[in-house]
Motif scaffolding. Structure first.
Motif, PDB file in Angstrom:
ATOM      1  N   ALA A 193       0.827  -1.198   0.000  1.00 55.77           N
ATOM      2  CA  ALA A 193       0.000   0.000   0.000  1.00 55.77           C
ATOM      3  C   ALA A 193       0.868   1.257   0.000  1.00 55.77           C
ATOM      4  O   ALA A 193       0.439   2.316  -0.462  1.00 55.77           O
ATOM      5  CB  ALA A 193      -0.917   0.001   1.226  1.00 55.77           C
ATOM      6  N   LYS A 194       2.091   1.136   0.480  1.00 61.77           N
ATOM      7  CA  LYS A 194       3.000   2.291   0.537  1.00 61.77           C
ATOM      8  C   LYS A 194       3.539   2.650  -0.834  1.00 61.77           C
ATOM      9  O   LYS A 194       3.526   3.818  -1.234  1.00 61.77           O
ATOM     10  CB  LYS A 194       4.164   1.991   1.486  1.00 61.77           C
ATOM     11  N   THR A 195       4.003   1.644  -1.600  1.00 62.25           N
ATOM     12  CA  THR A 195       4.601   1.930  -2.908  1.00 62.25           C
ATOM     13  C   THR A 195       3.613   1.796  -4.061  1.00 62.25           C
ATOM     14  O   THR A 195       3.852   2.296  -5.154  1.00 62.25           O
ATOM     15  CB  THR A 195       5.778   0.972  -3.178  1.00 62.25           C
ATOM     16  N   GLY A 196       2.499   1.083  -3.834  1.00 56.57           N
ATOM     17  CA  GLY A 196       1.515   0.854  -4.888  1.00 56.57           C
ATOM     18  C   GLY A 196       1.718  -0.452  -5.629  1.00 56.57           C
ATOM     19  O   GLY A 196       0.896  -0.819  -6.486  1.00 56.57           O
ATOM     20  N   ALA A 197       2.774  -1.173  -5.307  1.00 57.50           N
ATOM     21  CA  ALA A 197       3.037  -2.450  -5.992  1.00 57.50           C
ATOM     22  C   ALA A 197       1.894  -3.429  -5.751  1.00 57.50           C
ATOM     23  O   ALA A 197       1.432  -3.607  -4.619  1.00 57.50           O
ATOM     24  CB  ALA A 197       4.349  -3.048  -5.481  1.00 57.50           C
ATOM     25  N   GLY A 198       1.424  -4.073  -6.815  1.00 57.81           N
ATOM     26  CA  GLY A 198       0.376  -5.080  -6.709  1.00 57.81           C
ATOM     27  C   GLY A 198      -1.026  -4.553  -6.538  1.00 57.81           C
ATOM     28  O   GLY A 198      -1.993  -5.336  -6.566  1.00 57.81           O
ATOM     29  N   MET A 199      -1.193  -3.252  -6.394  1.00 58.65           N
ATOM     30  CA  MET A 199      -2.526  -2.705  -6.128  1.00 58.65           C
ATOM     31  C   MET A 199      -3.464  -2.879  -7.321  1.00 58.65           C
ATOM     32  O   MET A 199      -4.673  -3.019  -7.139  1.00 58.65           O
ATOM     33  CB  MET A 199      -2.431  -1.225  -5.749  1.00 58.65           C
ATOM     34  N   GLN A 200      -2.930  -2.900  -8.532  1.00 52.75           N
ATOM     35  CA  GLN A 200      -3.803  -3.083  -9.700  1.00 52.75           C
ATOM     36  C   GLN A 200      -4.474  -4.454  -9.683  1.00 52.75           C
ATOM     37  O   GLN A 200      -5.610  -4.597 -10.133  1.00 52.75           O
ATOM     38  CB  GLN A 200      -2.999  -2.888 -10.989  1.00 52.75           C
ATOM     39  N   ALA A 201      -3.765  -5.453  -9.157  1.00 60.85           N
ATOM     40  CA  ALA A 201      -4.378  -6.778  -9.038  1.00 60.85           C
ATOM     41  C   ALA A 201      -5.541  -6.732  -8.050  1.00 60.85           C
ATOM     42  O   ALA A 201      -6.587  -7.359  -8.268  1.00 60.85           O
ATOM     43  CB  ALA A 201      -3.333  -7.803  -8.596  1.00 60.85           C
ATOM     44  N   LEU A 202      -5.366  -6.001  -6.964  1.00 60.32           N
ATOM     45  CA  LEU A 202      -6.454  -5.844  -5.989  1.00 60.32           C
ATOM     46  C   LEU A 202      -7.623  -5.096  -6.611  1.00 60.32           C
ATOM     47  O   LEU A 202      -8.784  -5.480  -6.426  1.00 60.32           O
ATOM     48  CB  LEU A 202      -5.946  -5.107  -4.751  1.00 60.32           C
ATOM     49  N   TYR A 203      -7.347  -4.052  -7.369  1.00 57.78           N
ATOM     50  CA  TYR A 203      -8.421  -3.291  -8.008  1.00 57.78           C
ATOM     51  C   TYR A 203      -9.171  -4.160  -9.022  1.00 57.78           C
ATOM     52  O   TYR A 203     -10.387  -4.027  -9.190  1.00 57.78           O
ATOM     53  CB  TYR A 203      -7.861  -2.050  -8.704  1.00 57.78           C
ATOM     54  N   GLY A 204      -8.449  -5.037  -9.680  1.00 56.48           N
ATOM     55  CA  GLY A 204      -9.104  -5.953 -10.609  1.00 56.48           C
ATOM     56  C   GLY A 204     -10.084  -6.858  -9.886  1.00 56.48           C
ATOM     57  O   GLY A 204     -11.191  -7.126 -10.379  1.00 56.48           O
ATOM     58  N   TRP A 205      -9.701  -7.338  -8.702  1.00 57.37           N
ATOM     59  CA  TRP A 205     -10.595  -8.173  -7.897  1.00 57.37           C
ATOM     60  C   TRP A 205     -11.819  -7.376  -7.463  1.00 57.37           C
ATOM     61  O   TRP A 205     -12.959  -7.877  -7.515  1.00 57.37           O
ATOM     62  CB  TRP A 205      -9.851  -8.710  -6.675  1.00 57.37           C
ATOM     63  N   ILE A 206     -11.608  -6.128  -7.053  1.00 55.60           N
ATOM     64  CA  ILE A 206     -12.722  -5.274  -6.626  1.00 55.60           C
ATOM     65  C   ILE A 206     -13.679  -5.028  -7.786  1.00 55.60           C
ATOM     66  O   ILE A 206     -14.908  -5.095  -7.621  1.00 55.60           O
ATOM     67  CB  ILE A 206     -12.190  -3.937  -6.064  1.00 55.60           C
ATOM     68  N   ARG A 207     -13.149  -4.741  -8.962  1.00 55.71           N
ATOM     69  CA  ARG A 207     -14.012  -4.505 -10.132  1.00 55.71           C
ATOM     70  C   ARG A 207     -14.849  -5.746 -10.439  1.00 55.71           C
ATOM     71  O   ARG A 207     -16.012  -5.636 -10.834  1.00 55.71           O
ATOM     72  CB  ARG A 207     -13.166  -4.121 -11.342  1.00 55.71           C
ATOM     73  N   ALA A 208     -14.258  -6.919 -10.254  1.00 52.93           N
ATOM     74  CA  ALA A 208     -14.995  -8.160 -10.493  1.00 52.93           C
ATOM     75  C   ALA A 208     -16.157  -8.295  -9.516  1.00 52.93           C
ATOM     76  O   ALA A 208     -17.237  -8.792  -9.890  1.00 52.93           O
ATOM     77  CB  ALA A 208     -14.056  -9.358 -10.371  1.00 52.93           C
TER      78      ALA A 208
END
Length: 309
Positions: A283-298
């Motif tokens: 959450a600090k650097t933003g690494a991997g957050m797009q994968a989490l957002y993809g799960w949320i969009r689903a």
């Protein structure tokens, strides 16, 4: 009274950090007498606290076989008394959870009817839930409306951080309580007024025990698991991890500095919950957050599709 730790959740307040409006909340487990005795719908307006506390004191002594008026008696009736007291507690706990579940069902129906996805964020203290929310608000607010219910025992520190990040937020302070319950969420939703098709984050009190037991009407439970914690956390707290739809490994930026095996931690999560989605982020650097957002969009897409079925 909490079914796990016995907390009574006294002094629960709700504050709209946009307007400053504040109110007290009395949830399903908060009796009028304030000491865990439930009288149901027929609760009397007058105070029985003195007599009931005296009776509880006597029950305590009987349950432990201490009867000063019959010190040399071999009567074992106190065992029956303790047995009855235990059954009474179990019955009260069942009523608390049943009432909570009924309110949660209403919350779930209300949210579903408006195509709102509510995610219940859970973790131990310091795992980074608030930082993760700040990052999500910054990244997603231009894409969809976001709302936050912030739960803590005391202070509005985290709620103010969410507000500064641009998220409409209602702060719920549970006082002596160690978790949010469905009544608190129902009241918070009525104050927050999330829009149709929005995403509601519920940041629960930092605790890996009691929040797992209380349904809030959420779409899914999301457990944040920090790399600064031991890999065996899922095995130590199986009820929490088995209830999770997604497990978010946070603080992966610290892995080079830690003696933490991501492989072993993932294995432990799947051992407890084979169906859990696992996402690794910082959450600090933003690494991997797009994968989490993809799960949320689903989850948002699934919510919309369920309305059409």
């Amino acid at each position: 009274m909490c079914t796990s730790c016995g907390c009574q959740g006294q002094g629960t307040t709700m504050t709209n950090l946009q307007t400053g409006a504040s109110a007290e909340i009395a949830g399903p487990e908060h009796g009028r007498h304030g000491h865990g005795h439930s009288h149901g719908a027929g609760d009397h307006g007058h105070d029985h606290s003195r007599g009931e506390h005296h009776h509880a004191h006597e029950e305590h002594h009987h349950a432990h076989g201490i009867d000063h008026s019959h010190a040399h008696s071999h009567d074992h009736s106190h065992h029956d008394h303790a047995h009855e007291h235990s059954h009474g507690r179990v019955d009260m706990e069942a009523r608390i959870l049943a009432k909570n579940d009924a309110i949660a069902a209403k919350c779930r129906a209300w949210l579903a009817g408006r195509e709102i996805v509510a995610l219940n964020l859970l973790s131990s203290p310091g795992a980074g839930k608030t930082t993760l929310l700040e990052r999500a608000i910054t990244d997603l607010s231009c894409e969809l409306p976001l709302f936050v219910i912030e739960g803590d025992q005391a202070t509005s520190n985290d709620g103010e951080r969410i507000r500064a990040a641009g998220g409409p937020v209602v702060q719920v302070n549970t006082g002596t309580g160690c978790h949010l319950d469905a009544e608190m969420i129902a009241r918070a939703l009525s104050e927050l007024k999330p829009s149709v098709g929005s995403l509601v984050f519920i940041e629960n009190v930092g605790n890996l025990v009691c929040p797992a037991l209380f349904d809030l009407g959420e779409h899914a439970k999301a457990v944040t698991f920090s790399t600064t914690e031991g890999e065996d956390k899922p095995l130590k707290y199986p009820h929490m991890f088995s209830a999770a739809k997604v497990v978010i490994f946070n603080k992966i930026d610290l892995l080079p500095h830690l003696d933490f095996s991501m492989e072993r931690a993932r294995e432990n999560v799947l051992r407890v919950n084979p169906d859990a989605e696992i996402v690794e982020v910082s959450a600090k650097t933003g690494a991997g957050m797009q994968a989490l957002y993809g799960w949320i969009r689903a989850q948002l897409t699934a919510a919309k599709q369920s309305i059409l079925v």
